[in-house]
Design a protein around this motif. Structure first.
Motif, short mmCIF file in Angstrom:
data_model
loop_
_atom_site.label_atom_id
_atom_site.label_comp_id
_atom_site.label_asym_id
_atom_site.label_seq_id
_atom_site.Cartn_x
_atom_site.Cartn_y
_atom_site.Cartn_z
N UNK A 220 0.81 -1.23 0.00
CA UNK A 220 0.00 0.00 0.00
C UNK A 220 0.84 1.27 0.00
N UNK A 221 2.10 1.17 -0.42
CA UNK A 221 2.95 2.36 -0.48
C UNK A 221 3.62 2.50 -1.84
N UNK A 222 3.10 1.77 -2.83
CA UNK A 222 3.61 1.81 -4.20
C UNK A 222 2.59 1.10 -5.08
N UNK A 223 2.71 1.21 -6.40
CA UNK A 223 1.73 0.54 -7.27
C UNK A 223 1.72 -0.98 -7.13
N UNK A 224 2.84 -1.56 -6.72
CA UNK A 224 2.94 -3.00 -6.47
C UNK A 224 3.59 -3.20 -5.11
N UNK A 225 3.51 -4.42 -4.53
CA UNK A 225 4.25 -4.68 -3.29
C UNK A 225 5.71 -4.30 -3.47
N UNK A 226 6.26 -3.62 -2.48
CA UNK A 226 7.57 -2.99 -2.63
C UNK A 226 8.60 -3.64 -1.71
N UNK A 227 9.71 -4.06 -2.30
CA UNK A 227 10.84 -4.54 -1.50
C UNK A 227 11.69 -3.36 -1.06
N UNK A 256 9.88 3.70 0.55
CA UNK A 256 8.45 3.66 0.23
C UNK A 256 8.05 4.85 -0.63
N UNK A 257 6.97 4.66 -1.39
CA UNK A 257 6.52 5.68 -2.33
C UNK A 257 5.00 5.89 -2.22
N UNK A 258 4.52 6.20 -1.03
CA UNK A 258 3.07 6.36 -0.87
C UNK A 258 2.57 7.65 -1.51
N UNK A 259 1.26 7.72 -1.69
CA UNK A 259 0.62 8.92 -2.21
C UNK A 259 -0.41 9.43 -1.20
N UNK A 260 -0.72 10.71 -1.28
CA UNK A 260 -1.83 11.25 -0.49
C UNK A 260 -3.14 10.69 -1.04
N UNK A 261 -4.02 10.25 -0.16
CA UNK A 261 -5.37 9.88 -0.58
C UNK A 261 -6.33 10.16 0.56
N UNK A 262 -7.60 9.76 0.39
CA UNK A 262 -8.60 10.11 1.39
C UNK A 262 -8.40 9.36 2.70
N UNK A 265 -2.30 10.86 4.59
CA UNK A 265 -1.29 11.57 3.79
C UNK A 265 -0.10 10.66 3.53
N UNK A 266 0.66 11.01 2.52
CA UNK A 266 1.87 10.25 2.20
C UNK A 266 2.87 10.32 3.35
N UNK A 267 2.98 11.48 3.99
CA UNK A 267 3.92 11.61 5.11
C UNK A 267 3.55 10.70 6.27
N UNK A 268 2.25 10.61 6.55
CA UNK A 268 1.81 9.73 7.64
C UNK A 268 2.11 8.27 7.30
N UNK A 269 1.85 7.89 6.07
CA UNK A 269 2.11 6.51 5.66
C UNK A 269 3.60 6.18 5.77
N UNK A 270 4.44 7.12 5.36
CA UNK A 270 5.89 6.89 5.50
C UNK A 270 6.28 6.68 6.95
N UNK A 271 5.73 7.50 7.82
CA UNK A 271 6.03 7.37 9.25
C UNK A 271 5.59 6.00 9.76
N UNK A 272 4.43 5.54 9.30
CA UNK A 272 3.92 4.26 9.75
C UNK A 272 4.70 3.08 9.15
N UNK A 273 5.27 3.25 7.97
CA UNK A 273 6.14 2.22 7.41
C UNK A 273 7.30 1.96 8.37
N UNK A 274 7.89 3.01 8.89
CA UNK A 274 9.00 2.85 9.84
C UNK A 274 8.56 2.08 11.08
N UNK A 275 7.38 2.42 11.60
CA UNK A 275 6.87 1.77 12.81
C UNK A 275 6.56 0.30 12.55
N UNK A 276 5.84 0.02 11.48
CA UNK A 276 5.43 -1.36 11.20
C UNK A 276 6.62 -2.25 10.84
N UNK A 277 7.59 -1.69 10.11
CA UNK A 277 8.77 -2.47 9.77
C UNK A 277 9.54 -2.86 11.03
N UNK A 278 9.68 -1.92 11.95
CA UNK A 278 10.37 -2.23 13.21
C UNK A 278 9.63 -3.31 13.98
#
Length: 291
Positions: A220-227, A256-262, A265-278
């Motif tokens: 959910x942070x790119x058009x396809x699952x992202x390594x 990660x390459x998220x986009x803003x959507x409803x 925000x992309x910034x929030x998703x990036x922050x959550x990528x860090x949390x979930x990966x950890x």
């Protein structure tokens, strides 16, 4: 909403299904659990003139475990995968991904292959399957091919499958001792929610405790699952620990390459990528230590 008119086919074997697909090509859509197809047909997003049900093909519903390999039939449901002792024991991150998909009703219908071929960026099955190095078997009348899942997705709703191909199996190799995996998903709700982002991590340890192999996949942070090669580089050859996992999470967020959507925000998703990966790495490390 009413379904559009279509001709219904119910083959009893893979060969019969492939023959029908070979004759009809793009005029046909496959029906497994129907949790995506039926909804899209009611919304008139899809209007196939032929629907080919896979519910009568027994060979697509098995789970075979032998010689260090586990083969998942395409029509195994999320519920069956989540409850399988074999999956829970050897592929716990996959079990967790299956258990987090939709609601109990959806999990009783949705199939593992359906979740893959729909190629939705936020799907729950791809990240853990990719972390385990899964392969898929694609069959048509002229033969079959085995494709690494990492080469399967081309874009949202797009895969490498030909119109006359059928995904029949997902192949997994049982992880060695000293390895583990984890999966975490974030949504606005705890159930019936599409992922804002999700993350799967796999670690295998050398005898001295350093990380031999690391695989990180994000959804959910790119058009396809992202390594995340940056996170894997941070981890490989290092001693596991909170500080290392935090740096790896930040590296994954950078990839990660998220986009803003409803939803967020992309910034929030990036922050959550860090949390979930950890979190996924901590889970993987705990399992690797216990194995």
């Amino acid at each position: 909403m009413l379904l559009p008119k279509f001709e219904y086919h119910e083959p009893l074997t893979v060969d019969e299904a492939c023959q029908i697909l070979g004759e009809l090509g793009q005029k046909a859509k496959l029906l497994a659990g129907g949790t995506d197809l039926i909804v899209n047909m009611k919304k008139k997003v899809l209007s196939p003139t032929h629907v080919v049900s896979l519910s009568g093909i027994a060979d697509l519903k098995g789970l075979d475990s032998a010689n260090g390999t586990v083969k998942l039939g395409a029509c195994l449901t999320a519920s069956e995968i989540a409850q399988s002792e074999t999956i829970q024991k050897s592929f716990s991150a996959l079990s967790k991904g299956a258990a987090s998909l939709g609601s109990p009703l959806i999990r009783n219908l949705a199939t593992v292959a359906g979740n893959l071929v729909s190629a939705r960026p936020a799907a729950d099955f791809p990240p853990p399957l990719l972390a385990y190095g899964a392969q898929v078997v694609l069959v048509k009348s002229s033969g079959e091919r085995v494709v690494p899942l990492s080469d399967f997705f081309k874009g949202p709703g797009q895969t490498v499958m030909d119109p006359d191909e059928l995904l029949t199996q997902i192949i997994l190799t049982k992880p060695p001792a000293g390895s583990g995996a984890g999966y975490f998903k974030l949504g606005l709700r705890k159930t019936l929610e599409i992922s804002l982002t999700n993350a799967a991590a796999y670690l295998s340890l050398d005898p001295d405790g350093t990380i031999k192999t690391a695989r990180i996949f994000l959804g959910s942070v790119a058009p396809t699952p992202l390594r995340s090669p940056s996170a894997e580089k941070v981890l490989t050859g290092e001693k596991p620990g909170e500080a290392l996992f935090e740096r790896a999470g930040e590296a994954a967020a950078g990839d990660s390459k998220p986009i803003d959507d409803f939803r967020a925000s992309a910034d929030y998703k990036k922050a959550m990528v860090a949390v979930l990966t950890k979190r996924a790495l901590n889970m993987a490390f705990q399992e690797a230590n216990a194995s």
